[in-house]
Design an enzyme around this catalytic site. Structure first.
Site, short mmCIF file in Angstrom:
data_model
loop_
_atom_site.label_atom_id
_atom_site.label_comp_id
_atom_site.label_asym_id
_atom_site.label_seq_id
_atom_site.Cartn_x
_atom_site.Cartn_y
_atom_site.Cartn_z
N LEU A 58 0.86 -1.17 0.00
CA LEU A 58 0.00 0.00 0.00
C LEU A 58 0.90 1.23 0.00
CD1 LEU A 58 -2.63 -0.93 2.77
CD2 LEU A 58 -2.96 -1.04 0.29
N ASP A 59 0.44 2.32 -0.63
CA ASP A 59 1.17 3.57 -0.57
C ASP A 59 1.40 3.96 0.89
OD1 ASP A 59 0.94 3.70 -3.31
OD2 ASP A 59 -0.73 5.14 -3.29
N MET A 60 2.47 4.69 1.14
CA MET A 60 2.76 5.12 2.51
C MET A 60 1.59 5.85 3.13
SD MET A 60 5.83 7.62 3.89
CE MET A 60 5.06 9.14 3.32
N THR A 101 -1.61 5.62 2.40
CA THR A 101 -2.84 4.83 2.46
C THR A 101 -2.82 3.92 3.68
OG1 THR A 101 -2.94 4.80 0.03
CG2 THR A 101 -4.27 3.17 1.19
N ARG A 131 -5.85 7.13 -6.79
CA ARG A 131 -5.59 8.55 -6.57
C ARG A 131 -5.65 9.33 -7.88
NH1 ARG A 131 -0.44 8.03 -2.45
NH2 ARG A 131 -0.60 10.31 -2.43
#
Length: 221
Positions: free
Chosen positions: A61-63, A65, A162
């Site tokens: 997961l993105d940092m 998120t 996003r």
């Protein structure tokens, strides 16, 4: 470049575990895996491996998120789970609070994406060389200036949700990469949460459905 200040409470949160894999609840602001810079050594994976040294990251997961992330407890299970993700056999649900109110109650965004190299890690829509990317969405509720959406990614491109929300004209609140100034200032963090995973257990063949409670930051004021 933002200073990396990962949250330390809770240190790690296990939502589900058995002898095959772990499902963790990653907080916003924590990397999924360590970065190259020594200052980015702290991550969900490295924290979990202190207690479960055999654990292997399956996806990321993105940092910014938050939400559900899977780690396998053996190379064999890692291979099987990775195949499920690659073959789109894992149903993923995200919740996002976005700027504005979509006119429809549901829809989809079908726009090809590619890395915006001069501005990486940002991604961008590119109809010539971008990779096919599809997101389905459903409106859950709306306030005067924002909406809570359920996002169902069919593909799994980097920053897909996003960029697709930005392209739809409804950037995710608190998004440091894609939100305009008002949408960025409207939340203290990126309001994107991986809220549910559903897939067939690679060992028992039982169908699992795991959910994560929505953080308080998503509540409308």
């Amino acid at each position: 470049m933002r200073k990396y200040c990962p949250p330390t409470e809770p240190f790690s949160s296990v939502i589900y575990q058995d002898s095959s894999f772990l499902i963790l609840n990653k907080p916003s602001g924590l990397l999924s895996v360590p970065g190259r810079d020594p200052a980015h050594k702290d991550s969900l994976a490295s924290r979990v491996q202190k207690k479960y040294p055999e654990a292997l990251i399956v996806h990321r997961l993105d940092m910014d998120t938050s939400g559900l992330l899977v780690m396998a407890r053996s190379p064999e299970v890692h291979r099987k789970l990775s195949t499920l993700f690659q073959n789109r056999k894992v149903d993923k649900t995200y919740i996002a609070r976005v700027w504005g109110i979509p006119t429809a109650d549901s829809g989809e965004v079908d726009l090809p994406l590619i890395c915006d190299w001069p501005n990486r890690p940002k991604q961008k829509v590119d109809h010539e060389v971008g990779k096919p990317s599809l997101t389905r969405w459903e409106k859950i509720s709306s306030t005067a200036d924002s909406s809570l959406l359920r996002l169902l990614p069919v593909t799994g491109r980097s920053h897909q949700l996003r960029v697709h929300m930005q392209a739809m004209g409804h950037p995710i609140l608190g998004d440091p990469f894609y939100a305009h100034s008002e949408a960025l200032a409207a939340a203290p963090r990126l309001l994107l949460h991986a809220s549910a995973l559903e897939f067939v257990h690679p060992e028992t063949q039982e169908r699992l459905s795991i959910t994560s409670e929505l953080p308080e930051a998503f509540s409308a004021e």
